[in-house]
Scaffold this motif. Structure first.
Motif, mmCIF file in Angstrom:
data_model
loop_
_atom_site.group_PDB
_atom_site.id
_atom_site.type_symbol
_atom_site.label_atom_id
_atom_site.label_comp_id
_atom_site.label_asym_id
_atom_site.label_seq_id
_atom_site.Cartn_x
_atom_site.Cartn_y
_atom_site.Cartn_z
ATOM 1 N N VAL A 68 -8.072 1.278 -3.237
ATOM 2 C CA VAL A 68 -7.969 0.192 -2.270
ATOM 3 C C VAL A 68 -8.388 0.726 -0.902
ATOM 4 C CG1 VAL A 68 -6.362 -1.406 -1.132
ATOM 5 C CG2 VAL A 68 -6.182 -0.980 -3.596
ATOM 6 N N ARG A 69 -9.252 -0.021 -0.243
ATOM 7 C CA ARG A 69 -9.796 0.423 1.043
ATOM 8 C C ARG A 69 -9.586 -0.588 2.168
ATOM 9 N NH1 ARG A 69 -13.118 2.382 -3.020
ATOM 10 N NH2 ARG A 69 -13.359 4.638 -2.986
ATOM 11 N N SER A 70 -8.608 -1.468 1.998
ATOM 12 C CA SER A 70 -8.241 -2.410 3.038
ATOM 13 C C SER A 70 -6.765 -2.754 2.853
ATOM 14 C CB SER A 70 -9.103 -3.675 2.947
ATOM 15 O OG SER A 70 -8.727 -4.586 3.961
ATOM 16 N N TYR A 71 -5.983 -2.635 3.936
ATOM 17 C CA TYR A 71 -4.530 -2.785 3.834
ATOM 18 C C TYR A 71 -3.986 -3.764 4.862
ATOM 19 C CZ TYR A 71 -5.056 1.473 1.126
ATOM 20 O OH TYR A 71 -5.443 2.385 0.197
ATOM 21 N N LYS B 12 -12.732 5.245 7.180
ATOM 22 C CA LYS B 12 -12.215 4.566 8.375
ATOM 23 C C LYS B 12 -11.038 3.652 8.051
ATOM 24 C CE LYS B 12 -16.502 4.838 10.905
ATOM 25 N NZ LYS B 12 -17.584 4.143 11.577
ATOM 26 N N PHE B 13 -10.980 3.160 6.835
ATOM 27 C CA PHE B 13 -9.890 2.286 6.406
ATOM 28 C C PHE B 13 -8.528 2.970 6.454
ATOM 29 C CE2 PHE B 13 -11.513 4.460 2.702
ATOM 30 C CZ PHE B 13 -10.367 4.884 2.050
ATOM 31 N N ALA B 14 -8.499 4.303 6.434
ATOM 32 C CA ALA B 14 -7.233 5.040 6.449
ATOM 33 C C ALA B 14 -6.427 4.746 7.708
ATOM 34 C CB ALA B 14 -7.489 6.542 6.309
ATOM 35 N N LYS B 15 -7.103 4.360 8.763
ATOM 36 C CA LYS B 15 -6.417 4.045 10.025
ATOM 37 C C LYS B 15 -5.553 2.795 9.906
ATOM 38 C CE LYS B 15 -10.072 6.104 12.824
ATOM 39 N NZ LYS B 15 -11.146 5.854 13.780
ATOM 40 N N GLU B 16 -5.814 1.937 8.917
ATOM 41 C CA GLU B 16 -5.053 0.708 8.706
ATOM 42 C C GLU B 16 -3.788 0.927 7.883
ATOM 43 O OE1 GLU B 16 -7.398 -2.016 6.420
ATOM 44 O OE2 GLU B 16 -9.171 -1.730 7.634
ATOM 45 N N ALA B 17 -3.752 1.979 7.105
ATOM 46 C CA ALA B 17 -2.696 2.158 6.108
ATOM 47 C C ALA B 17 -1.320 2.384 6.742
ATOM 48 C CB ALA B 17 -3.035 3.326 5.193
ATOM 49 N N GLY C 84 -1.381 -0.691 -3.188
ATOM 50 C CA GLY C 84 -2.698 -0.132 -3.393
ATOM 51 C C GLY C 84 -2.740 1.298 -2.879
ATOM 52 N N THR C 85 -3.599 2.096 -3.474
ATOM 53 C CA THR C 85 -3.763 3.487 -3.049
ATOM 54 C C THR C 85 -5.242 3.863 -3.065
ATOM 55 O OG1 THR C 85 -3.505 4.279 -5.331
ATOM 56 C CG2 THR C 85 -1.524 4.294 -3.939
ATOM 57 N N CYS C 86 -5.557 4.907 -2.331
ATOM 58 C CA CYS C 86 -6.874 5.529 -2.407
ATOM 59 C C CYS C 86 -6.674 7.027 -2.212
ATOM 60 C CB CYS C 86 -7.811 4.963 -1.336
ATOM 61 S SG CYS C 86 -9.528 5.481 -1.573
ATOM 62 N N ILE C 87 -7.183 7.805 -3.124
ATOM 63 C CA ILE C 87 -7.071 9.261 -3.071
ATOM 64 C C ILE C 87 -8.266 9.795 -2.280
ATOM 65 C CG2 ILE C 87 -6.958 11.384 -4.438
ATOM 66 C CD1 ILE C 87 -6.042 9.507 -6.813
ATOM 67 N N LYS D 118 0.672 28.267 7.495
ATOM 68 C CA LYS D 118 -0.645 28.878 7.290
ATOM 69 C C LYS D 118 -0.736 29.413 5.868
ATOM 70 C CE LYS D 118 -1.603 30.089 11.996
ATOM 71 N NZ LYS D 118 -2.724 30.521 12.723
ATOM 72 N N GLY D 119 -1.924 29.337 5.323
ATOM 73 C CA GLY D 119 -2.150 29.837 3.976
ATOM 74 C C GLY D 119 -1.984 28.770 2.903
ATOM 75 N N LYS D 120 -1.390 27.640 3.244
ATOM 76 C CA LYS D 120 -1.252 26.553 2.277
ATOM 77 C C LYS D 120 -2.395 25.570 2.474
ATOM 78 C CE LYS D 120 3.711 26.734 1.594
ATOM 79 N NZ LYS D 120 3.675 27.355 0.288
ATOM 80 N N ARG D 121 -2.841 24.954 1.390
ATOM 81 C CA ARG D 121 -3.942 24.003 1.419
ATOM 82 C C ARG D 121 -3.430 22.587 1.181
ATOM 83 N NH1 ARG D 121 -9.196 25.374 0.165
ATOM 84 N NH2 ARG D 121 -9.502 23.472 1.370
ATOM 85 N N ILE D 122 -4.174 21.626 1.698
ATOM 86 C CA ILE D 122 -3.921 20.214 1.448
ATOM 87 C C ILE D 122 -5.209 19.660 0.833
ATOM 88 C CG2 ILE D 122 -3.289 17.976 2.437
ATOM 89 C CD1 ILE D 122 -2.055 19.553 4.804
ATOM 90 N N PRO D 123 -5.324 19.709 -0.500
ATOM 91 C CA PRO D 123 -6.564 19.261 -1.130
ATOM 92 C C PRO D 123 -6.766 17.746 -1.119
ATOM 93 C CG PRO D 123 -5.195 20.485 -2.691
ATOM 94 C CD PRO D 123 -4.420 20.333 -1.440
ATOM 95 N N LEU D 124 -5.654 16.987 -1.060
ATOM 96 C CA LEU D 124 -5.758 15.539 -1.178
ATOM 97 C C LEU D 124 -4.812 14.800 -0.243
ATOM 98 C CD1 LEU D 124 -5.709 15.270 -5.084
ATOM 99 C CD2 LEU D 124 -7.717 15.086 -3.607
ATOM 100 N N LEU D 125 -5.243 13.629 0.159
ATOM 101 C CA LEU D 125 -4.379 12.663 0.824
ATOM 102 C C LEU D 125 -4.351 11.416 -0.059
ATOM 103 C CD1 LEU D 125 -5.667 12.710 4.531
ATOM 104 C CD2 LEU D 125 -3.717 13.966 3.573
ATOM 105 N N ILE D 126 -3.224 10.710 -0.034
ATOM 106 C CA ILE D 126 -3.133 9.420 -0.706
ATOM 107 C C ILE D 126 -2.830 8.390 0.374
ATOM 108 C CG2 ILE D 126 -1.998 8.017 -2.464
ATOM 109 C CD1 ILE D 126 -1.006 10.701 -3.723
ATOM 110 N N VAL D 127 -3.746 7.465 0.560
ATOM 111 C CA VAL D 127 -3.556 6.374 1.500
ATOM 112 C C VAL D 127 -2.925 5.241 0.701
ATOM 113 C CG1 VAL D 127 -4.743 4.808 3.064
ATOM 114 C CG2 VAL D 127 -5.600 7.128 2.763
#
Length: 182
Positions: free
Chosen positions: A13-16, A70-75, A123-126, A143-152
């Protein structure tokens, strides 16, 4: 709904809307993620839920790095998935078998989370494309930890779409590898 209906309904989903999500719904999504399997039960993940409006504004900017997403700014919620260390047995197995179990393991709780969100009417978007350094700073991830993904996530404005997928013959075979081309 049954499982195949749920999987069919889930889409990126890309619109919230700006409707607030009840904490209980997010907690059920987190519980679904918590129950996901992992190699040697390592559970190499930590989910950081962001719903604070000021922090969301900055997260939305970081998520739309380079003009993408850009849609992440709406979530109303963005969840950062932090990659944690594997346990010793999973780490050794990963090295011996030359398979990145940690990254394989990460997909399962993320999909569990997103499927539960769908069940909750969300709705979500990875996202994999975002400013990881900025997100790490914003969330005070060590430091040293990674963030491979966000879920909007949020209540979607998108209309359901038909899924375009390979045919069963193109994506599977029985008893031997046989690749069917379109």
């Amino acid at each position: 709904m049954d499982f195949l209906q749920l999987v069919s309904k889930r889409q990126s989903v890309r619109s919230y809307t700006q409707e607030k999500i009840a904490k209980e719904k997010i907690e059920r999504c987190l519980e679904a993620a918590r129950l996901a399997p992992s190699a040697c039960n390592a559970q190499p993940w930590h989910f950081v839920v962001v719903d604070d409006p000021l922090l969301l504004l900055e997260m939305g900017k970081a998520a739309s790095d380079g003009g993408m997403n850009k849609f992440a700014k709406e979530a109303p919620v963005i969840v950062a998935v932090v990659l944690e260390k594997m346990n010793f047995v999973a780490k050794i197995g990963s090295l011996l078998k030359n398979k990145d179990y940690c990254m394989l393991d990460l997909g399962m709780p993320v999909e569990h989370f997103c499927l539960q969100a769908t069940e909750e009417g969300l709705g979500t978007c990875i996202l994999g494309w975002f400013n990881e350094k900025k997100v790490t700073e914003l969330l005070h991830v060590p430091k040293g930890k990674r963030i491979p993904l966000l879920i909007v996530m949020g209540y979607g404005n998108d209309q359901p779409r038909n899924k375009v997928r390979k045919s069963m013959d193109e994506m599977s075979s029985w008893n031997a590898y046989e690749h069917q081309k379109k």
